[in-house]
Design a protein around this motif. Structure first.
Motif, short mmCIF file in Angstrom:
data_model
loop_
_atom_site.label_atom_id
_atom_site.label_comp_id
_atom_site.label_asym_id
_atom_site.label_seq_id
_atom_site.Cartn_x
_atom_site.Cartn_y
_atom_site.Cartn_z
N ASN A 190 -4.44 -18.91 5.23
CA ASN A 190 -5.40 -17.90 4.74
C ASN A 190 -6.06 -18.37 3.45
N ASN A 191 -5.28 -18.88 2.49
CA ASN A 191 -5.83 -19.32 1.21
C ASN A 191 -6.87 -20.43 1.41
N PRO A 197 14.27 8.80 0.74
CA PRO A 197 14.61 8.29 -0.61
C PRO A 197 13.80 7.04 -0.93
N ILE A 198 13.49 6.86 -2.21
CA ILE A 198 12.73 5.69 -2.62
C ILE A 198 13.63 4.46 -2.60
N THR A 199 13.18 3.43 -1.89
CA THR A 199 13.90 2.17 -1.83
C THR A 199 12.90 1.05 -1.62
N HIS A 200 13.13 -0.05 -2.27
CA HIS A 200 12.21 -1.19 -2.15
C HIS A 200 12.67 -2.19 -1.09
N HIS A 201 13.77 -1.88 -0.38
CA HIS A 201 14.25 -2.74 0.71
C HIS A 201 14.38 -4.21 0.27
N SER A 202 15.04 -4.40 -0.82
CA SER A 202 15.14 -5.76 -1.33
C SER A 202 15.90 -6.69 -0.39
N GLN A 203 16.71 -6.13 0.51
CA GLN A 203 17.46 -6.94 1.45
C GLN A 203 16.91 -6.77 2.87
N SER A 204 15.61 -6.75 3.02
CA SER A 204 14.99 -6.49 4.31
C SER A 204 15.19 -7.63 5.29
N GLY A 205 15.49 -8.83 4.80
CA GLY A 205 15.60 -9.99 5.67
C GLY A 205 14.32 -10.80 5.73
N LEU A 206 13.21 -10.23 5.25
CA LEU A 206 11.95 -10.96 5.20
C LEU A 206 11.95 -11.88 3.98
N ARG A 207 11.22 -12.96 4.09
CA ARG A 207 11.21 -13.97 3.03
C ARG A 207 10.30 -13.55 1.88
N LYS A 208 10.84 -13.51 0.66
CA LYS A 208 10.05 -13.13 -0.53
C LYS A 208 9.41 -14.39 -1.11
N CYS A 209 8.14 -14.61 -0.75
CA CYS A 209 7.51 -15.88 -1.13
C CYS A 209 6.05 -15.73 -1.57
N LEU A 210 5.51 -14.51 -1.61
CA LEU A 210 4.09 -14.35 -1.91
C LEU A 210 3.89 -14.00 -3.39
N SER A 211 3.01 -14.77 -4.05
CA SER A 211 2.68 -14.54 -5.46
C SER A 211 1.53 -13.55 -5.56
N ALA A 212 1.18 -13.15 -6.79
CA ALA A 212 0.03 -12.27 -7.00
C ALA A 212 -1.25 -12.93 -6.51
N PHE A 213 -1.36 -14.24 -6.70
CA PHE A 213 -2.53 -14.99 -6.22
C PHE A 213 -2.61 -14.93 -4.70
N ASP A 214 -1.47 -15.14 -4.02
CA ASP A 214 -1.44 -15.05 -2.56
C ASP A 214 -1.86 -13.66 -2.09
N LEU A 215 -1.38 -12.63 -2.77
CA LEU A 215 -1.69 -11.26 -2.39
C LEU A 215 -3.17 -10.95 -2.58
N ALA A 216 -3.75 -11.43 -3.69
CA ALA A 216 -5.18 -11.22 -3.92
C ALA A 216 -6.01 -11.90 -2.84
N LEU A 217 -5.65 -13.13 -2.49
CA LEU A 217 -6.38 -13.85 -1.43
C LEU A 217 -6.13 -13.22 -0.07
N LEU A 218 -4.97 -12.58 0.10
CA LEU A 218 -4.71 -11.84 1.34
C LEU A 218 -5.73 -10.72 1.48
N GLY A 219 -5.95 -9.97 0.39
CA GLY A 219 -6.94 -8.89 0.42
C GLY A 219 -8.35 -9.41 0.61
N ILE A 220 -8.70 -10.50 -0.09
CA ILE A 220 -10.03 -11.10 0.05
C ILE A 220 -10.22 -11.64 1.46
N GLY A 221 -9.18 -12.26 2.00
CA GLY A 221 -9.25 -12.82 3.34
C GLY A 221 -9.54 -11.77 4.38
N CYS A 222 -8.99 -10.57 4.20
CA CYS A 222 -9.21 -9.48 5.15
C CYS A 222 -10.53 -8.76 4.90
N ALA A 223 -10.91 -8.63 3.64
CA ALA A 223 -12.08 -7.81 3.30
C ALA A 223 -13.40 -8.53 3.57
#
Length: 467
Positions: A178-179, A10-36
């Motif tokens: 990373n940033n 079933p589709i679920t976004h695991h909103s209560q996964s226990g992991l900290r929700k702290c990454l912005s779109a900018f962080d995610l873009a730099l995450l991809g750039i940092g790896c690529a």
């Protein structure tokens, strides 16, 4: 047992996964750039130009980028609508069922695990060379694997543990590091491009395609622009890591597509500029070295710039390693949470809000591989695993459009199903241009994964059959 293999999740976004929700779109873009931006641009560009594509390595990057763009659009749609931290593993679980998800997850472990060990080896080589520039020389027995006459590649072993400790400290701290390093890395590239622009020699671009489009040599190896695209594709799989961060994104349905597409677009432009400049300042025949950018600047007489670039490469490869290790731990976390590997590893440390057990396990295994095994041609094995996961994601978009047409899709692919079909075709084509030995290693890995699934995973899955 066998019925469960093909049951979808079933589709679920695991909103209560226990992991900290702290990454912005900018962080995610730099995450991809940092790896690529790392091994692909600083190492493989020269090797691909010298041995496969010549100056037409620019076209190799363009073709690999087009294939990645189709896949990125498919990733963006599934990331916004399906969610979850398992990347292609999670999407396959929803679209195809448990067995296909396990196989893709198993492939991703190869992609991220072997990729991290390979990058650690590359980082160690640059580290040793940089120290040598300052007349600091490490004993060779501590910088080479046993099969190469050493005891252990200590720099490769050590950097994995440094980043393991950083990941344990928390994802926000890791993202901040990373940033910062991505900014240093991009500054290094800007310096190289500025210097190269003053020394471009158009005669170095002739002949532009010395190896043609594609040919197979007597020893079974392939050359040409398309073979080069299959090799430099290693530079593109970093954007996949963005999709592993869904459980820690502040607004995953909006931010994940932005991070995926922004990082891919930016990196493609950088790759084209750097590969064009590199082959424009020295002959492509001189670039079959482990550090082509630094080597090219040294040939121009910029010894200080060479040292600066080598330092920037060291910093850049650290971000690649960091994101690869991060992605690996989050994929394993998703698989553990689903019961396909031991649930022991899915425990979250309440103070750090990170899966400490999985991080320590990954650090232990990857550091041993990096320290004791020379990985050589395994970059191609990483490529075939990445391409296979891209194909499955593109197929997943088509399947879910048919099976769940009313699913809420905050980001929706234009021209469906043309985009995912083109993604499937282009990624399969790049897979076809890889050497036969790469296919053999890949198939052996798949067989091992199937055995593990039937011995453990299918018996411990937490997927509840629908009655």
């Amino acid at each position: 047992m066998f019925a469960r293999m093909f049951r979808t999740k079933p589709i679920t976004h695991h909103s209560q996964s226990g992991l900290r929700k702290c990454l912005s779109a900018f962080d995610l873009a730099l995450l991809g750039i940092g790896c690529a931006i790392g091994t692909g641009i600083f190492v493989l560009t020269g090797i691909a130009a010298a041995t496969l594509s010549g100056p037409a390595v620019v076209l190799s990057f363009i073709f690999a980028g087009i294939a990645s763009a189709f896949a990125a659009l498919a990733y963006a749609e599934l990331a916004s609508s399906v969610g979850g931290s398992g990347s292609a593993y999670g999407y396959s679980y929803v679209a195809f069922g448990e067995f296909a998800a396990w196989i893709i997850g198993w492939i991703l472990l190869l992609e991220y695990g072997v990729g991290a060990a390979a990058v650690a080896n590359g980082w160690a080589g640059y580290f040793v060379n940089t120290l040598a520039n300052f007349n600091l020389h490490l004993p060779e027995v501590w910088t080479k694997a046993p099969s190469l006459g050493g005891i252990i590649n200590l720099p490769a072993f050590g950097i994995i543990w440094v980043l393991t400790i950083l990941l344990i400290s928390g994802v926000k701290q890791s993202a901040q590091v990373n940033n910062t390093i991505v900014i240093i890395k991009l500054s290094t590239i800007a310096i190289f491009l500025a210097i190269a622009s003053m020394h471009l020699n158009s005669s170095n671009w002739h002949p532009f395609m010395p190896f043609g489009w594609f040919s197979t040599l007597a020893d079974g190896k392939t050359t040409g622009v398309l073979a080069g695209a299959s090799l430099v594709f290693f530079a593109y799989f970093g954007f996949d890591a963005v999709s592993t961060a869904a459980d820690e994104a502040q607004n995953p349905q909006r931010d994940l597509p932005i991070g995926l597409l922004a990082s891919l677009t930016f990196c493609t432009i950088v790759y084209i500029l750097v590969s064009g400049a590199l082959t424009g300042i020295v002959s492509y025949t001189d670039l079959n070295v482990s550090s082509p950018v630094a080597h090219a600047l040294t040939k121009l007489g910029y010894t200080w710039s060479s040292t600066l670039v080598a330092t920037g490469v060291l910093a850049g490869l650290i971000t690649v390693l960091l994101v690869l290790l991060y992605g690996l731990t989050r994929i394993l976390y998703a698989m553990s949470r689903d019961g396909l590997i031991s649930p022991f590893f899915s425990a979250i440390d309440p103070s750090r809000q990170t899966p400490v057990r999985i991080i320590l396990m990954c650090g232990f295994i990857i550091s041993l591989i990096a320290g004791f095994f020379p990985l050589g041609e395994l970059a191609e094995t990483v490529n075939i695993g990445t391409l296979a996961s891209f194909v499955m994601v593109c197929v997943g978009v088509i399947v879910l459009r048919i099976r769940q047409p009313d699913l809420h899709r905050p980001f929706k692919n234009p021209w469906n199903p043309l985009i995912p079909v083109l993604g499937i075709a282009s990624c399969l084509a790049l897979m076809a241009f890889l050497p036969s030995a790469t296919w053999h290693r890949f198939l052996v890995w798949i067989v091992i994964g199937v055995v593990v699934y039937f011995i453990y995973s299918v018996r411990h899955s937490k997927l509840i059959p629908n009655e």
